[in-house]
Design a protein around this motif. Structure first.
Motif, PDB file in Angstrom:
ATOM      1  N   GLY A 173      15.700  11.084  25.758  1.00 29.52           N
ATOM      2  CA  GLY A 173      14.994  10.212  24.832  1.00 29.52           C
ATOM      3  C   GLY A 173      15.899   9.105  24.325  1.00 29.52           C
ATOM      4  N   VAL A 174      15.294   7.967  24.036  1.00 29.34           N
ATOM      5  CA  VAL A 174      16.013   6.819  23.484  1.00 29.34           C
ATOM      6  C   VAL A 174      15.240   6.315  22.274  1.00 29.34           C
ATOM      7  N   MET A 175      15.951   5.955  21.227  1.00 31.90           N
ATOM      8  CA  MET A 175      15.316   5.356  20.058  1.00 31.90           C
ATOM      9  C   MET A 175      16.047   4.068  19.703  1.00 31.90           C
ATOM     10  N   VAL A 176      15.284   3.001  19.531  1.00 34.16           N
ATOM     11  CA  VAL A 176      15.859   1.753  19.032  1.00 34.16           C
ATOM     12  C   VAL A 176      15.868   1.827  17.512  1.00 34.16           C
ATOM     13  N   VAL A 177      17.020   1.534  16.920  1.00 35.64           N
ATOM     14  CA  VAL A 177      17.181   1.633  15.466  1.00 35.64           C
ATOM     15  C   VAL A 177      17.867   0.374  14.947  1.00 35.64           C
ATOM     16  N   ALA A 178      17.767   0.172  13.645  1.00 37.07           N
ATOM     17  CA  ALA A 178      18.465  -0.937  12.991  1.00 37.07           C
ATOM     18  C   ALA A 178      19.391  -0.364  11.935  1.00 37.07           C
ATOM     19  N   ASN A 179      20.612  -0.906  11.873  1.00 42.64           N
ATOM     20  CA  ASN A 179      21.543  -0.439  10.845  1.00 42.64           C
ATOM     21  C   ASN A 179      21.333  -1.220   9.552  1.00 42.64           C
ATOM     22  N   ALA A 180      22.165  -0.954   8.557  1.00 41.18           N
ATOM     23  CA  ALA A 180      21.983  -1.579   7.244  1.00 41.18           C
ATOM     24  C   ALA A 180      22.090  -3.096   7.308  1.00 41.18           C
ATOM     25  N   GLY A 181      22.813  -3.609   8.301  1.00 42.84           N
ATOM     26  CA  GLY A 181      22.953  -5.055   8.448  1.00 42.84           C
ATOM     27  C   GLY A 181      21.849  -5.691   9.261  1.00 42.84           C
ATOM     28  N   GLY A 182      20.885  -4.883   9.707  1.00 39.36           N
ATOM     29  CA  GLY A 182      19.778  -5.409  10.490  1.00 39.36           C
ATOM     30  C   GLY A 182      20.058  -5.514  11.974  1.00 39.36           C
ATOM     31  N   HIS A 183      21.233  -5.061  12.403  1.00 36.20           N
ATOM     32  CA  HIS A 183      21.575  -5.131  13.823  1.00 36.20           C
ATOM     33  C   HIS A 183      20.936  -3.966  14.578  1.00 36.20           C
ATOM     34  N   LEU A 184      20.420  -4.280  15.753  1.00 35.21           N
ATOM     35  CA  LEU A 184      19.744  -3.260  16.550  1.00 35.21           C
ATOM     36  C   LEU A 184      20.719  -2.501  17.439  1.00 35.21           C
ATOM     37  N   GLY A 185      20.369  -1.268  17.687  1.00 36.62           N
ATOM     38  CA  GLY A 185      21.136  -0.430  18.597  1.00 36.62           C
ATOM     39  C   GLY A 185      20.247   0.699  19.074  1.00 36.62           C
ATOM     40  N   THR A 186      20.804   1.584  19.853  1.00 37.10           N
ATOM     41  CA  THR A 186      20.028   2.728  20.336  1.00 37.10           C
ATOM     42  C   THR A 186      20.743   4.030  20.006  1.00 37.10           C
ATOM     43  N   LEU A 187      19.951   5.077  19.904  1.00 38.42           N
ATOM     44  CA  LEU A 187      20.443   6.448  19.859  1.00 38.42           C
ATOM     45  C   LEU A 187      19.950   7.125  21.124  1.00 38.42           C
ATOM     46  N   ARG A 188      20.765   8.016  21.678  1.00 40.27           N
ATOM     47  CA  ARG A 188      20.415   8.711  22.914  1.00 40.27           C
ATOM     48  C   ARG A 188      20.425  10.216  22.675  1.00 40.27           C
TER      49      ARG A 188
END
Length: 232
Positions: free
Chosen positions: A88-103
């Protein structure tokens, strides 16, 4: 539980709509994960997006590439007969609004509950039931051996009764262990509460076996504990 900071994989090709340059046009599956906020009573949901589907495809390519090597992170064991794994992959945003993924992957990785670097670990307190699991599995194996031994004898009413009694005992041991395992899975929410998995409404007396280590719960829990906002 401590979550490593290397779980967040930054995305460098962000666009204003969060889809990213590599997100192709594709059919979005009509599925949603829904939960009810205990404060507002409103249903909150998250579903797949074009961006997260693109990231899932990228992960699939990466896993295929890593199946050809034994150096560092490798997925070679997934090519063994009868082997398989849900990812599974989830697109997330950190406190600064930058996007990333969790795997994440379901269950164990190559017969180990220790997740490789960069992958979301199990949300369960595995040490809470590790000893009970070993003892129960040994006892269940012994009871199963006794059943096979009795079945090899000429059948009779006393033997059939013995077999049924052993099966009842074996089932009780398995249920007791399942209860211990479920109790070891406690999930945090955005309100700062920590609740046992047994509080999850699944429509059955017990949560489905392995539910706590499915990809979706692992990803959502990691996002909560890392202070990340799920986007898809």
């Amino acid at each position: 539980m401590h979550y490593a900071t290397d779980l967040f994989h930054p995305l460098n090709d962000e666009t204003a709509d969060g889809r990213g340059g590599d997100a192709e046009e594709c059919a979005i599956p009509p599925v949603r994960y829904v939960g009810r906020c205990p404060e507002s009573g409103k249903d909150l949901s998250i579903g797949p997006t074009a961006r997260v589907i693109a990231e899932a495809r990228s992960l699939r390519t990466y896993l295929d590439e890593r199946s050809q090597t034994e150096d560092g992170f490798t997925s070679a064991h997934l090519r063994e007969p009868a082997a398989g794994k849900m990812f599974g992959v989830m697109v997330v945003a950190n406190a600064g609004g930058h996007l990333g993924t969790l795997r994440a992957f379901s269950g164990e990785w190559d017969e180990s509950w220790v997740a490789p670097a960069g992958w979301v670990p199990s949300p369960g307190r595995l040490q809470d039931y590790a000893e009970a699991r070993r003892e129960t599995e040994d006892r269940v194996a012994e009871l199963t051996r006794q059943i096979h031994e009795l079945k090899a004898r000429p059948t009779s009413k006393p033997i059939r009764r013995q077999i049924e009694e052993i099966k009842i005992d074996r089932g009780r041991l398995s249920r007791d262990l399942t209860d211990k395992i479920h109790a070891a899975y406690r999930f945090e929410n955005a309100l700062g509460e920590t609740l046992p998995m047994t509080d999850v409404q699944t429509g059955s007396p017990r949560p489905p076996t392995g539910m706590g280590d499915c990809c979706a719960p692992k990803l959502l829990q990691a996002a909560t504990r890392l202070g990340l906002a799920p986007k898809g």
